[in-house]
Design a protein around this motif. Structure first.
Motif, PDB file in Angstrom:
ATOM      1  N   ALA A   1     116.095  24.678  36.453  1.00 12.99           N
ATOM      2  CA  ALA A   1     117.420  24.273  36.956  1.00 12.99           C
ATOM      3  C   ALA A   1     117.611  24.738  38.399  1.00 12.99           C
ATOM      4  CB  ALA A   1     118.521  24.828  36.061  1.00 12.99           C
TER       5      ALA A   1
ATOM      6  N   ILE B   1     128.294  22.509  45.913  1.00 10.80           N
ATOM      7  CA  ILE B   1     128.413  21.781  44.649  1.00 10.80           C
ATOM      8  C   ILE B   1     127.179  22.034  43.778  1.00 10.80           C
ATOM      9  CG2 ILE B   1     128.326  19.472  43.649  1.00 10.80           C
ATOM     10  CD1 ILE B   1     130.166  18.583  45.940  1.00 10.80           C
ATOM     11  N   VAL B   2     126.007  21.881  44.378  1.00 15.93           N
ATOM     12  CA  VAL B   2     124.781  22.085  43.607  1.00 15.93           C
ATOM     13  C   VAL B   2     124.713  23.523  43.118  1.00 15.93           C
ATOM     14  CG1 VAL B   2     122.271  22.118  43.691  1.00 15.93           C
ATOM     15  CG2 VAL B   2     123.520  20.276  44.788  1.00 15.93           C
TER      16      VAL B   2
ATOM     17  N   LEU C   1     127.171  25.537  42.427  1.00 18.35           N
ATOM     18  CA  LEU C   1     128.092  25.716  41.302  1.00 18.35           C
ATOM     19  C   LEU C   1     127.463  25.205  40.020  1.00 18.35           C
ATOM     20  CD1 LEU C   1     131.734  24.925  42.385  1.00 18.35           C
ATOM     21  CD2 LEU C   1     130.919  26.818  41.005  1.00 18.35           C
ATOM     22  N   ALA C   2     126.839  24.009  40.130  1.00 23.06           N
ATOM     23  CA  ALA C   2     126.235  23.415  38.942  1.00 23.06           C
ATOM     24  C   ALA C   2     125.199  24.344  38.340  1.00 23.06           C
ATOM     25  CB  ALA C   2     125.617  22.068  39.288  1.00 23.06           C
ATOM     26  N   MET C   3     124.401  24.999  39.186  1.00 28.43           N
ATOM     27  CA  MET C   3     123.396  25.871  38.591  1.00 28.43           C
ATOM     28  C   MET C   3     123.920  27.282  38.373  1.00 28.43           C
ATOM     29  SD  MET C   3     120.757  25.916  41.743  1.00 28.43           S
ATOM     30  CE  MET C   3     120.813  27.074  43.084  1.00 28.43           C
ATOM     31  N   GLY C   4     124.991  27.645  39.069  1.00 28.82           N
ATOM     32  CA  GLY C   4     125.562  28.981  38.929  1.00 28.82           C
ATOM     33  C   GLY C   4     125.998  29.279  37.503  1.00 28.82           C
ATOM     34  N   PHE C   5     126.627  28.294  36.876  1.00 27.88           N
ATOM     35  CA  PHE C   5     127.051  28.491  35.483  1.00 27.88           C
ATOM     36  C   PHE C   5     125.845  28.800  34.604  1.00 27.88           C
ATOM     37  CE2 PHE C   5     130.606  25.773  36.948  1.00 27.88           C
ATOM     38  CZ  PHE C   5     131.644  26.621  36.614  1.00 27.88           C
ATOM     39  N   GLY C   6     124.757  28.092  34.871  1.00 25.55           N
ATOM     40  CA  GLY C   6     123.552  28.297  34.077  1.00 25.55           C
ATOM     41  C   GLY C   6     122.969  29.681  34.311  1.00 25.55           C
ATOM     42  N   ILE C   7     122.957  30.107  35.575  1.00 25.54           N
ATOM     43  CA  ILE C   7     122.408  31.429  35.887  1.00 25.54           C
ATOM     44  C   ILE C   7     123.205  32.504  35.156  1.00 25.54           C
ATOM     45  CG2 ILE C   7     122.015  33.118  37.713  1.00 25.54           C
ATOM     46  CD1 ILE C   7     121.566  30.846  39.659  1.00 25.54           C
ATOM     47  N   VAL C   8     124.531  32.428  35.284  1.00 25.66           N
ATOM     48  CA  VAL C   8     125.378  33.443  34.662  1.00 25.66           C
ATOM     49  C   VAL C   8     125.193  33.437  33.149  1.00 25.66           C
ATOM     50  CG1 VAL C   8     127.755  34.092  34.202  1.00 25.66           C
ATOM     51  CG2 VAL C   8     127.079  33.461  36.504  1.00 25.66           C
ATOM     52  N   ASN C   9     125.203  32.243  32.580  1.00 28.56           N
ATOM     53  CA  ASN C   9     125.104  32.143  31.123  1.00 28.56           C
ATOM     54  C   ASN C   9     123.784  32.704  30.612  1.00 28.56           C
ATOM     55  OD1 ASN C   9     126.879  31.492  29.193  1.00 28.56           O
ATOM     56  ND2 ASN C   9     126.655  29.295  29.363  1.00 28.56           N
TER      57      ASN C   9
ATOM     58  N   LEU D   1     131.742  29.254  29.397  1.00 26.41           N
ATOM     59  CA  LEU D   1     130.954  29.046  30.624  1.00 26.41           C
ATOM     60  C   LEU D   1     130.245  27.695  30.590  1.00 26.41           C
ATOM     61  CD1 LEU D   1     129.443  32.550  31.325  1.00 26.41           C
ATOM     62  CD2 LEU D   1     130.693  31.136  32.948  1.00 26.41           C
TER      63      LEU D   1
ATOM     64  N   ALA E   1     130.809  24.460  33.129  1.00 31.47           N
ATOM     65  CA  ALA E   1     129.776  23.734  33.864  1.00 31.47           C
ATOM     66  C   ALA E   1     129.930  22.232  33.651  1.00 31.47           C
ATOM     67  CB  ALA E   1     128.389  24.200  33.428  1.00 31.47           C
TER      68      ALA E   1
ATOM     69  N   PHE F   1     133.203  20.967  35.229  1.00 25.11           N
ATOM     70  CA  PHE F   1     133.064  20.912  36.679  1.00 25.11           C
ATOM     71  C   PHE F   1     132.346  19.626  37.080  1.00 25.11           C
ATOM     72  CE2 PHE F   1     129.771  21.657  39.944  1.00 25.11           C
ATOM     73  CZ  PHE F   1     130.584  21.752  41.060  1.00 25.11           C
TER      74      PHE F   1
ATOM     75  N   LEU G   1     122.553  15.902  40.459  1.00 27.07           N
ATOM     76  CA  LEU G   1     123.562  16.897  40.086  1.00 27.07           C
ATOM     77  C   LEU G   1     123.665  17.014  38.561  1.00 27.07           C
ATOM     78  CD1 LEU G   1     125.645  18.721  41.479  1.00 27.07           C
ATOM     79  CD2 LEU G   1     127.325  16.961  40.964  1.00 27.07           C
TER      80      LEU G   1
ATOM     81  N   VAL H   1     120.786  18.929  37.252  1.00 23.24           N
ATOM     82  CA  VAL H   1     120.931  20.384  37.446  1.00 23.24           C
ATOM     83  C   VAL H   1     121.878  20.959  36.399  1.00 23.24           C
ATOM     84  CG1 VAL H   1     121.737  22.185  39.004  1.00 23.24           C
ATOM     85  CG2 VAL H   1     120.424  20.287  39.913  1.00 23.24           C
ATOM     86  N   ILE H   2     122.976  20.249  36.160  1.00 26.48           N
ATOM     87  CA  ILE H   2     123.949  20.746  35.176  1.00 26.48           C
ATOM     88  C   ILE H   2     123.311  20.792  33.790  1.00 26.48           C
ATOM     89  CG2 ILE H   2     126.081  20.161  33.976  1.00 26.48           C
ATOM     90  CD1 ILE H   2     127.164  19.139  36.621  1.00 26.48           C
TER      91      ILE H   2
ATOM     92  N   PHE I   1     120.184  21.088  32.913  1.00 17.51           N
ATOM     93  CA  PHE I   1     119.244  22.189  32.740  1.00 17.51           C
ATOM     94  C   PHE I   1     119.956  23.529  32.747  1.00 17.51           C
ATOM     95  CE2 PHE I   1     116.066  19.026  33.408  1.00 17.51           C
ATOM     96  CZ  PHE I   1     115.058  19.462  32.558  1.00 17.51           C
ATOM     97  N   SER I   2     121.078  23.579  33.443  1.00 15.62           N
ATOM     98  CA  SER I   2     121.887  24.791  33.457  1.00 15.62           C
ATOM     99  C   SER I   2     122.386  25.125  32.058  1.00 15.62           C
ATOM    100  CB  SER I   2     123.096  24.581  34.358  1.00 15.62           C
ATOM    101  OG  SER I   2     122.948  25.281  35.528  1.00 15.62           O
TER     102      SER I   2
END
Lengths: 229, 409, 409
Positions: free
Chosen positions: B29, B277-278, B280-288, C21, C25, C28, C277, C280-281, C283-284
């Motif tokens: 991701a 934007i991109v 944010l989209a992967m940020g949720f995944g990283i945190v989760n 979370l 995602a 968003f 996008l 990315v979401i 896979f997140s």
């Protein structure tokens, strides 16, 4: 004899929903240096809570705890961490070791946090591994060791840096009797050799038989406290 | 501190690979996101550079000089003399690479079949070199030889429209300096094919001296276009020229072509918006993913605490793990981004949208361009925001209560 | 069945933080897609509306070949009669005939080449905004009047005002010279640089007279405000002129391919970004789905032992994904819709918008389109991809063996 641990009028009250649970009530306890104390009692009697509190993993609702002359109940998180790092060793029932580290790395970890040199760490850890009979297994990860071997590593880690106090919470609960006997013998030997104080919680009669002092808890109160042998 | 770091770093690295599948998924991701940032950046940068190149190197130049009023009313009346010592002196500047003087007036061209309105350029072919597309886009015949060349070069579209061709004569009509209509029959010596239909159908080129004699304006020109060695000096040189020649109208391409400026600036802004934007989209995944890793290791963090590791170090341990993750993702993303830009070669062919592209001043092949600043921006966004967001799971790990953590099964 | 949904619902709240979370995602992504697709479609609507409304119409009826090569000879005879017939038979009033020519127009001082258009003043006002944007003077009065209106920039360049006369010279349909002196009655300001700079209009009859057109013209412009009805209307007019094989009905996108292509280019590059996008979401959040299965191996083992089939459990997992995704999508869509509604009411503008708007002759404010398309496309795509992502972990359940699974930690 110097006092290593002293608890005065120790109380612990949990709030479970709207009910107050008295986990410990008015505990008074003193442990002298070099002693081997056994906390016994049925599950729920408060053994683990008392151990955790002495080790600063949990805080009392009231009363005071002194470890090596310092008030544990008044310390902040970081002071508690320092205390545990330098003065207290722990052995738990299971999951004692960090799974991604080898036996030797597990033992050296505490020394590493204390800032000991690599060479010194190495020397000490190899020596202690030999003492606990795990020579040759130093590069195995916990998942590659048996339960008894894992507990030996845990004991080795607890005493390697000569803390004044080792707290062991049901260390033999997951072991068969032969392994348990071995481990206890090891702890006693180590205690005598390194002048370390042991407080062990258990409901295993075998452990109790090894203890120099036996403290019985029931419903959060000390009901018996006497020396053996 | 140092000793602990030497403990934490290998710990973090090994922990990262405890659940390979999960790490690979989130790594994918992140890499995909970074790839998207870099690839899109390269595309946008290619577009905006193309717009700028097409703007600057299609007749405009970096700076233009006109008589006052010419830009409002581009006719013969508003011209200026090149035999002007002050102007000559100020154009003799080391920062100036090339100077192209032109006559540029409205005109009408007529063949035997048809007539239409065009812009007549009188140019000195030797000086147009870099400024204009003309020399490189001749498809039949030849480019103008000298400023006195008697022939004209016209676009392919215009030739088709007038039903004329190479070697044929057309009549050029315009107003001379006395506002008299003058006309002259000239021979088509070259046909050009620009990527822009507008230029092709609306411009004709003749020698500067030929046009001056037609319009009876010896040594006068409508415009001087200037190319600089270094576009970073644009503002400074423009200001200097303006101060030295207050009687002339001197403007940079930014004033002359505000649309190109606005579009390229919008693209620049869009880089940042898109990166955010991109991210944010992967940020949720990283945190989760990190939170999952933290919660399933609750017991372990309890153990660390009982062994005397301070909460700060536990935070650092998780944080370092997430930084490893992010940096790995960045490396993979940069690599694939760079490779895919390489794979596009000269750029993508968008000739299917040719007329649409021309509306935004773009030719048919958009190159992908990677520049250092864009790479830096993408990487900084990911690393900084990534480190900030992963503080959250790391903080969670550090504030677990040891007794609870240990006793939890 | 209902029990299963309830179970799925409870399951997703076993890890509230992770669920929230993951939902964030997805929400968003949905909000962003709803917003930007709405904005894109809104902008396209505006561009098409403007392209069609200003001058060129939704359709034009022309002689075959005229669009590619606009020669004065390629004309339609009896154009006014044909326009009247189309008006009567289609029931639309917004149908007007035009004739186009090129001429040199001269004021006392200046001469320019210009497009001259003959129009039917009575109907022109229904097909073009030009008659409504007269800045000085008035629009053309009647079909037969001998007068013209001229664009703002051209009037300024020629230094003329209403009441002045201009001389017009060009060539007529039969090759004869078309010349006339004709008064300017009005000056329009359409906002389109192209029109304002080069277009003059006169009544059709006057044009036919000057350019020797007899009753011929070049185009019948048909306007209709609803671009969505393009294909039905196209068929209607095609039918109406079916008896004259040399005539064609061109739609706006054939008349102005640039606008259409620009929209297509923008749309395809937009889609590329959306797909990236969404990937990315997906896979997140894939890790969330994956872990929610893997960490429950033991639980699934017990369920298998209790008589659930792997299919039942797989369906339960899909139901969980469905509930989670749906809630997030609904929330995200509502947020996106709210933002769009806000900008629909108040309009969206940004710095630089003015320049672009003037270039493409649009208002400097964009209003997002709010339609089933603009609202549902984005979330629909996310829904599809997320459920695809959930299929992977769900499919792993088929491989579970009860005893092994129960012993799993």
């Amino acid at each position: 004899m110097t006092t290593v641990v002293s608890c005065k009028q120790l109380n612990k009250i949990y709030q479970q929903g709207s009910i107050e649970v008295h986990a410990l009530t008015d505990i008074n306890l003193t442990v002298e240096a070099g002693d081997f104390v056994c906390l016994s009692g049925p599950s729920g009697s408060g053994k683990s809570t008392l151990l955790n509190m002495i080790g600063g993993l949990d805080s009392p609702s009231s009363g005071e705890i002194m470890v090596d002359g310092q008030r544990v109940d008044q310390m902040n998180k970081s002071e508690l961490a320092e205390l545990r790092l330098h003065k207290i060793g722990f052995v738990f029932q299971a999951y004692n070791l960090i799974p991604v580290l080898t036996a030797r790395e597990n033992i050296e970890m505490v020394m590493q946090m204390q800032g000991d040199s690599k060479q010194y760490r190495h020397q000490l850890s190899m020596a202690i591994l030999k003492e606990v009979g795990l020579e040759g297994l130093e590069n195995r990860r916990p998942s590659e060791l048996s339960g008894g071997q894992q507990q030996r590593v845990a004991v080795a880690r607890a005493i390697v840096d000569k803390p004044c106090l080792v707290l062991a919470d049901e260390p033999t609960a997951n072991l068969d009797s032969a392994n348990a006997e071995n481990l206890l013998q090891l702890m006693r030997d180590m205690g005598e050799e390194h002048q370390t104080t042991f407080i062990v919680s258990t409901h295993d009669p075998l452990v109790m038989s090894h203890a120099r002092r036996l403290v019985k808890l029931h419903d959060g109160k000390i009901i018996e406290n006497h020396e053996q042998h | 501190m140092i000793h602990t770091a030497s403990l934490l770093i290998p710990l973090a690295w090994r922990n990262l690979w405890r659940n390979r599948r999960r790490t690979f998924v989130i790594l994918f991701a992140i890499s995909l996101g970074v790839w998207a940032m870099i690839f899109t950046s390269a595309f946008l940068r290619g577009m905006s550079q193309q717009i700028l190149d097409d703007t600057i190197y299609n007749l405009t130049g970096h700076i233009q000089i006109h008589a006052k009023q010419y830009l409002d009313d581009p006719v013969i009346d508003h011209r200026f003399s090149l035999i002007d010592d002050a102007l000559f002196d100020s154009l003799n500047h080391p920062a100036i690479k090339q100077i192209s003087a032109r006559v540029r007036v409205p005109a009408v061209v007529a063949s035997e079949q048809d007539s239409t309105g065009v812009t007549l350029f009188g140019i000195d072919p030797e000086n147009e070199g870099d400024i204009s597309f003309l020399q490189s886009s001749i498809i039949a015949g030849r480019y103008l030889d000298t400023a006195a060349d008697p022939g004209v070069v016209i676009g392919k579209k215009l030739a088709e429209r007038l039903e004329t061709g190479l070697g044929k004569r057309i009549v050029v009509m315009s107003q001379d300096k006395n506002n008299e209509i003058v006309d002259r029959g000239v021979r088509i010596v070259g046909i050009f094919d620009s990527q822009m239909d507008g230029l092709e159908s609306s411009c004709i080129f003749m020698g500067l001296q030929t046009s001056e004699s037609l319009l009876k304006i010896k040594n006068d020109v409508s415009e001087v276009a200037i190319i600089l060695h270094d576009s970073a000096q644009l503002e400074m040189i423009t200001r200097q020229l303006q101060q030295e020649n207050p009687h002339l109208d001197i403007q940079s391409w930014k004033q002359l072509e505000p649309l190109a400026l606005v579009i390229t600036e919008l693209y620049d802004d869009f880089h940042i918006v898109w990166h955010l934007i991109v991210f944010l989209a992967m940020g949720f995944g990283i945190v989760n993913t990190l939170l999952m890793a933290v919660f399933e290791r609750t017991r372990e963090f309890g153990l660390f605490q009982s062994l005397g590791m301070k909460p700060g170090f536990i935070l650092a341990q998780v944080w370092i793990e997430s930084i490893f993750l992010i940096v790995l993702g960045l490396v993979l993303g940069n690599l694939t981004g760079w490779l895919s830009v390489l794979a596009t070669g000269d750029g993508i062919d968008v000739s299917a949208f040719a007329q649409g592209m021309e509306m935004v001043n773009l030719s048919n092949v958009i190159p992908f361009v990677i520049i250092q600043d864009d790479l830096l921006l993408a990487n900084l966004v990911v690393i900084i925001l990534g480190m900030l967001t992963s503080l959250y799971p790391a903080w969670h790990a550090s504030r677990l209560v040891p007794a609870d953590a240990i006793t939890r099964v | 069945m209902a029990g299963n949904w309830l179970l799925a619902w409870r399951n997703i709240w076993r890890q509230p933080r992770r669920t929230v979370l993951t939902m964030l995602a997805i929400a968003f992504g949905a909000a962003l897609l709803v917003f930007s697709i709405g904005l894109q479609l809104g902008q396209y609507d505006l561009m098409i509306q403007n392209a069609v409304r200003l001058y060129q119409g939704l359709f034009q009826v022309q002689q075959q070949g005229y669009h590619d090569d606009a020669k004065i000879r390629t004309s339609i005879p009896g154009i006014e009669l044909l326009a009247r017939k189309l008006r009567q038979q289609s029931g639309l009033d917004s149908i007007a005939a035009r004739a186009n020519g090129f001429a040199l127009i001269s004021s006392a001082k200046r001469t320019y080449g210009s497009l001259v258009v003959g129009v039917q003043p009575e109907y022109e006002k229904y097909v073009s905004t030009l008659p409504g944007v007269i800045k000085q003077g008035r629009y053309l009065s009647s079909d037969n009047a001998h007068e013209l209106v001229i664009g703002e920039s051209l009037a300024r360049n020629m230094k003329i005002k209403p009441g002045d006369e201009i001389t017009l010279m060009g060539s007529g349909r039969d090759g004869s010279i078309a010349a006339s002196i004709i008064p300017v009655v009005g000056i329009y300001a359409s906002g389109s640089r192209e029109l304002d700079r080069q277009l003059v209009q006169m009544p059709l009859a006057a044009f036919q007279d000057i350019f020797s057109m007899q009753d011929h013209g070049h185009a019948i412009v048909i306007y209709h405000e609803d671009v969505k009805q393009q294909s039905q209307l196209h068929a209607v007019f095609k039918d109406l002129i079916a008896d004259q094989q040399q005539l064609v009905v061109l739609s706006w996108d054939e008349i102005q391919p640039g606008v259409k292509q620009m929209i297509e280019l923008d749309y395809s590059s937009g889609w590329l970004m959306y797909i990236v996008l969404v990937a990315v979401i997906v896979f997140s959040i894939l890790n969330t789905f994956l872990m929610s299965v893997l960490e429950r191996t033991r639980e699934f083992g017990i369920m298998l032992a209790l008589g659930y089939t792997p299919y039942n459990i797989g369906r339960l997992v899909m139901q969980e994904a469905f509930i989670l995704t749906s809630i997030a999508l609904i929330a995200g869509t509502l947020i996106g819709l709210g933002v769009n509604y806000y900008f629909y009411i108040y309009g969206l503008t940004f710095s630089g918008m003015d320049e672009i708007a003037r270039m493409y002759n649009m208002p400097a404010v964009i209003r997002p389109q709010i339609s089933p398309d603009s609202v549902l496309i984005g979330p629909g795509i996310i829904f599809l991809f997320t459920l695809l992502a959930a299929l992977y972990p769900a499919s792993r359940i088929r491989k579970l063996e009860p005893v092994e699974a129960m012993n799993h930690i």
